[in-house]
Design an enzyme around this catalytic site. Structure first.
Site, PDB file in Angstrom:
ATOM      1  N   TYR A  42      20.113  29.927  80.278  1.00  0.00           N
ATOM      2  CA  TYR A  42      19.929  28.582  79.699  1.00  0.00           C
ATOM      3  C   TYR A  42      21.270  28.008  79.232  1.00  0.00           C
ATOM      4  O   TYR A  42      21.618  26.865  79.540  1.00  0.00           O
ATOM      5  CB  TYR A  42      18.947  28.721  78.539  1.00  0.00           C
ATOM      6  CG  TYR A  42      18.680  27.473  77.738  1.00  0.00           C
ATOM      7  CD1 TYR A  42      17.950  26.412  78.283  1.00  0.00           C
ATOM      8  CD2 TYR A  42      19.112  27.368  76.416  1.00  0.00           C
ATOM      9  CE1 TYR A  42      17.669  25.290  77.520  1.00  0.00           C
ATOM     10  CE2 TYR A  42      18.825  26.257  75.650  1.00  0.00           C
ATOM     11  CZ  TYR A  42      18.114  25.213  76.213  1.00  0.00           C
ATOM     12  OH  TYR A  42      17.828  24.096  75.450  1.00  0.00           O
TER      13      TYR A  42
ATOM     14  N   GLY B  18       6.540  17.609  76.533  1.00  0.00           N
ATOM     15  CA  GLY B  18       7.116  18.710  75.772  1.00  0.00           C
ATOM     16  C   GLY B  18       7.310  18.384  74.305  1.00  0.00           C
ATOM     17  O   GLY B  18       6.892  17.328  73.811  1.00  0.00           O
ATOM     18  N   GLN B  19       7.988  19.302  73.619  1.00  0.00           N
ATOM     19  CA  GLN B  19       8.157  19.170  72.167  1.00  0.00           C
ATOM     20  C   GLN B  19       8.879  17.858  71.822  1.00  0.00           C
ATOM     21  O   GLN B  19       8.468  17.143  70.905  1.00  0.00           O
ATOM     22  CB  GLN B  19       8.948  20.369  71.623  1.00  0.00           C
ATOM     23  CG  GLN B  19       8.921  20.440  70.108  1.00  0.00           C
ATOM     24  CD  GLN B  19       9.888  21.487  69.543  1.00  0.00           C
ATOM     25  OE1 GLN B  19      10.639  22.121  70.269  1.00  0.00           O
ATOM     26  NE2 GLN B  19       9.849  21.647  68.227  1.00  0.00           N
TER      27      GLN B  19
ATOM     28  N   ASP C 224       7.102  16.398  89.517  1.00  0.00           N
ATOM     29  CA  ASP C 224       7.975  17.573  89.493  1.00  0.00           C
ATOM     30  C   ASP C 224       9.384  17.035  89.729  1.00  0.00           C
ATOM     31  O   ASP C 224       9.653  16.454  90.781  1.00  0.00           O
ATOM     32  CB  ASP C 224       7.561  18.557  90.605  1.00  0.00           C
ATOM     33  CG  ASP C 224       8.476  19.782  90.651  1.00  0.00           C
ATOM     34  OD1 ASP C 224       9.545  19.768  89.995  1.00  0.00           O
ATOM     35  OD2 ASP C 224       8.120  20.739  91.357  1.00  0.00           O
TER      36      ASP C 224
ATOM     37  N   ARG D 123       3.122  18.494  84.010  1.00  0.00           N
ATOM     38  CA  ARG D 123       1.784  18.799  83.476  1.00  0.00           C
ATOM     39  C   ARG D 123       1.223  17.548  82.802  1.00  0.00           C
ATOM     40  O   ARG D 123       1.970  16.609  82.524  1.00  0.00           O
ATOM     41  CB  ARG D 123       1.839  19.974  82.505  1.00  0.00           C
ATOM     42  CG  ARG D 123       2.748  19.754  81.321  1.00  0.00           C
ATOM     43  CD  ARG D 123       2.767  20.945  80.373  1.00  0.00           C
ATOM     44  NE  ARG D 123       3.861  20.821  79.429  1.00  0.00           N
ATOM     45  CZ  ARG D 123       3.824  21.234  78.175  1.00  0.00           C
ATOM     46  NH1 ARG D 123       2.752  21.818  77.689  1.00  0.00           N
ATOM     47  NH2 ARG D 123       4.863  21.087  77.371  1.00  0.00           N
TER      48      ARG D 123
ATOM     49  N   GLY E 277       9.639  14.816  81.533  1.00  0.00           N
ATOM     50  CA  GLY E 277       9.362  15.884  80.554  1.00  0.00           C
ATOM     51  C   GLY E 277       8.717  15.329  79.289  1.00  0.00           C
ATOM     52  O   GLY E 277       8.967  15.811  78.193  1.00  0.00           O
TER      53      GLY E 277
END
Ligand code: NAD
Ligand code: SER
Length: 315
Positions: free
Chosen positions: A142, A11-12, A52, A36, A8
């Protein structure tokens, strides 16, 4: 020598944490992955692979081939987006964690980092100065996935000795990468709109208080909890982190000190209900006592840096 896998990285948090880890461990010792493409500074400064995290075979291949010792597992579907696609989000959030925990158990990895969230709390939790141990009845996909994850990491520690370190991040505020579809995203969007167009329509109401944290404090806490000697840790689920408790109105008032013409309007959407179920403020005294959690940024200082950096970024 540690060999790190970040899942990941685009991401942020990953887009900033990966670069910090490369400074600490050496560029080639931090393998960045995401489903991505990576930002150019990550793709150009060290190894990057498309992964993934649900592809267990590829994950295993990377861990074995690269002789990975630690994993930072950051891939998840955040609160707002998870409410739009409950079952696929549950699948990503939970199966990814189980894949990583199982690999860590089998391959005797040194440590894992997996973030939890203030979303583990729910409408029946005391909202002011929420304690480390309290009622936890989250009512979002979540939040349920984060609470289940906390239970699983503690289970794997107690049954198999898998050492996962975890923080209940508040809403994170940063300027490098846009926020990933959460309920606290307004606190990032507001800066971009203030600078671009002098106004912002907020999807939460003006007095919605939530705990927030500036990214440099979150990165430092992440590194500190990972480096802490295990004898100092009194818990093996996830640590509360308080950060800065603020409302959209308070944030807008700070922004007006730098952009006097700034106007905020309020149009609460489905995320208001989520925000209303989360704490207004957090008690993080256990993290302070165990491994010395501390912050550098309050609301005025964070606002000043955000405005300066975003002005430079977008011109
Ligand atoms: P983000 O959405 O910005 O980044 C998540 C990254 O995971 C994305 O780059 C995405 O492409 C990647 N990803 C999604 N599905 C994937 C898959 N199947 N395989 C591989 N990669 C996949 O999220 P973030 O804000 O960086 O959050 C990182 C972690 O921190 C998450 O676990 C999140 O729940 C947690 N957290 C974040 C915040 C916050 O305010 N940002 C607060 C609390 C907890
Ligand atoms: N910022 C995150 C969200 O809003 C909190 O975990 O989903």
């Amino acid at each position: 020598m540690e060999k790190i896998l970040v899942i990941g990285c685009s991401g942020q948090i990953g887009s900033e944490l990966t670069l910090e880890l490369r400074k600490m461990y050496g560029d080639s010792n931090v393998i960045a992955t995401d489903i991505r493409p990576a930002p150019p500074d990550i793709a150009d400064s060290g190894p990057f692979e498309i992964l993934d995290v649900l592809d267990e075979a590829k994950l295993r291949l990377i861990v074995e081939h690269e002789h990975i010792t630690r994993i930072y597992h950051l891939a998840a579907i955040l609160s707002g987006n998870a409410e739009k696609r409950p079952l696929p989000s549950w699948e990503i959030n939970m199966r990814s964690l189980m894949n990583v925990l199982e690999l860590a158990r089998e391959m005797k990895l040194d440590k894992l980092f997996w973030p939890s969230s203030i979303a583990v709390f729910g409408p029946t939790t005391p909202q002011m100065n929420t304690p480390q141990y309290t009622i936890m009845e989250p009512n979002t996909v979540y939040g349920i996935s984060k609470l289940a994850g906390e239970r699983w990491i503690e289970y794997y520690y107690e049954k198999y000795g898998v050492d996962t370190r975890s923080l209940r991040y508040p809403g994170l505020i940063s300027y490098k990468t846009e926020a990933g579809g959460g309920t606290t995203d307004y606190a990032v969007e507001i800066f971009y709109d203030a600078i671009k167009q002098n106004d912002y329509e907020c999807f939460l109401s003006s007095e919605t208080a939530l705990p927030m944290m500036f990214m440099p404090d979150a990165i430092k806490a992440t590194i500190d909890v990972m480096e802490a000697d295990s004898s100092r840790l009194s818990l093996h689920s996830s640590y509360n982190m308080a950060g800065i408790s603020c409302t959209p109105h308070m944030l807008a008032e700070q922004i007006k000190k730098h952009i006097p013409d700034f106007e905020i309007t309020y149009k609460p959407d489905f995320r208001q209900v989520i925000a209303d179920s989360w704490p207004n403020s957090i008690d993080d005294s256990v993290a302070q006592k165990d491994w010395g959690l501390a912050y550098q940024y309050d609301l005025p200082r964070m606002t000043e840096v955000m405005i300066d950096k975003i002005r430079k970024k977008i011109g």
